[in-house]
Design an enzyme around this catalytic site. Structure first.
Site: not given
Length: 490
Positions: A304, A17, A244-245, A13-14, A419
């Site tokens: 979520n 890569r 889906h990531d 979403a941000t 992350g």
């Protein structure tokens, strides 16, 4: 055990890569080829006459970046055997005769919340949950499509593809819908494991839905003209991965036991456990949990919750202010170091509050929430960061235990990947508040899952159950955080 490399297109979403991965002496080696920015943009910058406040993704720019990354990848490794794509969930492209109609709207677009009561006049939340097992979120695809019905594109379209499926289509010319991502839309019936006929008819998309495909299946071959542009050899396959990531990330999370929870932490925090079947009982719905499909017939029973979005938005706001007034910019790393020296805050905010859903003005919204909760206005940026970290840690810990309880077992560890696993303060405080170990890493878990599904599909040998995770354990480093402090400090 060495293999030809495969390319993973990983769209978050941000940021996005393009990465290369291969097995070398039995271990997975990942290398970054190209990284690029991503994020919401005003629809008005892409489309004349758009409503004020409407949000979209610049999907054309993403496609340019993807092609640039793939050109670099094939220049480095002409023997790339396959390509796989994963991305964030719920958002989609509408096509007519192979051409996209307008822009890909962003899940934070305000129109979605307005559509919730319209859909629920025909399908209430209890009915929807029994069909699709999903947590209520106003940006779920079914609500987006209800909003879409009030506009003109649905009537013109002949195909609907989620973002990774659309990228696969651009790569191959073949329209398929990968089922882990489809399971996030609300349009997949968990009992039949097919498109929900009644709901898709109501939303007027039944004739737009592409055939379902599972991770590891071949989508198609790289289009000839595109292969020439990229410097690729003929016959490069595009494979469906767990697109889906979060599904890719969970597939590669090196869970220590069946009683471990996972947190895939990026912009969102996906907190849950892996199960063999969905939990569709009312208490799961009431607690806001969702049942999404994972690799190899698994269910990702998760919630979520807000991840690093509050942190990144606060940093973005402060740096925009710095640019405007000519002052020094700040980094999250600097502020985290300062925040770690502060006393543990006794005032927590609710990171899931509706007031934090939209971007913009985040530091002030956090401060207001602290005051509304009974605390004092934060006096520094580091104090705001510390409050957010403590609130995220409590959210992660409590939701992990709740997921395990609803899944029918007692939690023994939490694996934090993505992350957010790089944040030692967040990991330690989650362990402290949970009272059990937090195992942090790997960071690039999503890309690992993407790559390993491709490598398994290309292998002539059948991989044993759990072999993907075993290869991750043998290939990457991680850090174990043991609980050190009492859960609550007054």
């Amino acid at each position: 055990m060495d293999t030809a490399p495969v390319a993973a297109i990983d769209l978050g979403a941000t940021s996005g890569r393009v990465m290369l991965g291969q097995l070398v002496e039995g271990k997975v080696e990942l290398s970054l080829v190209h990284r690029f920015a991503n994020g919401a943009v005003p629809l008005s910058t892409l489309e004349d006459g758009a409503d004020a406040g409407a949000l979209a993704w610049d999907i054309d720019q993403l496609w340019r970046e993807i092609r640039h990354g793939l050109r670099m990848a094939f220049a480095q490794h002409p023997d790339i055997a396959s390509i796989g794509v994963d991305s964030w969930a719920v958002d989609y492209a509408l096509l007519k005769n192979g051409q996209r109609l307008g822009q890909v709207r962003h899940y934070r677009d305000p129109r979605n919340e307005l559509a919730v009561p319209a859909l629920e006049a025909s399908f209430d939340r209890k009915d929807l949950f029994t069909r699709n097992g999903l947590q209520f979120l106003p940006f779920n695809t079914v609500y987006q499509l209800e909003a879409e019905r009030q506009e003109s594109r649905l009537a013109q379209a002949d195909t609907l593809l989620l973002v990774p499926d659309y990228i696969n289509y651009l790569l191959t010319g073949v329209a398929r819908s990968e089922w882990t991502n489809v399971s996030t839309t609300g349009l997949l019936n968990l009992k039949s494991e097919t498109w929900d006929a009644e709901l898709s008819e109501h939303l007027q998309v039944a004739n737009l839905l592409a055939p379902l495909i599972r991770p590891g299946e071949v989508v198609g071959t790289l289009r000839g003209s595109l292969a020439k542009e990229l410097g690729a050899h003929a016959g490069v396959q595009v494979l469906a991965v767990a697109s889906h990531d979060t599904a890719s990330a969970v597939a590669a999370t090196p869970l220590t036991s069946a009683k471990s929870a996972y947190i895939s932490c990026g912009t969102w925090g996906l907190v849950g456990v892996e199960l063999g079947s969905p939990v569709l009982e009312p208490r799961a719905q009431e607690a806001g949990f969702t049942n999404e499909l994972g690799l190899d017939e698994t269910v990702r029973f998760l919630k979520n919750v807000t991840g690093t979005f509050l942190l990144s938005e606060a940093i973005r706001e402060w740096n925009e202010q710095a640019e405007a007034d000519g002052s020094d910019s700040v980094s999250l790393e600097q502020l985290l170091a300062q925040a770690q020296q502060l006393a543990v805050s006794t005032t927590l905010i609710d990171p899931q509050a509706d007031s934090f859903l939209a971007p913009g003005g985040m530091p002030e919204r956090i401060s207001r929430s602290v005051i509304e909760t009974g605390g004092k206005r934060p006096e520094s940026r580091a104090e705001i960061i510390r409050i957010v970290i403590e609130s995220l840690a409590e959210s992660f810990a409590s939701h992990s235990f709740q997921a395990a309880k609803l899944g029918g077992f007692v939690l023994d560890a939490i694996h934090l990947v993505g992350g957010g696993s790089q944040g030692s303060l967040l990991c330690q405080r989650t362990a402290d508040r949970a009272g059990i170990p937090v195992i942090a890493g790997p960071v690039e878990c999503t890309a690992l899952g993407n790559v390993l599904v491709q490598l398994r599909a290309m292998d002539s040998r059948t991989w044993a159950a759990g072999e993907i995770r075993e290869r991750v354990r043998n290939s990457v480093d991680w850090v174990s955080y043991q609980p050190q402090l009492a859960k609550y400090l007054v």
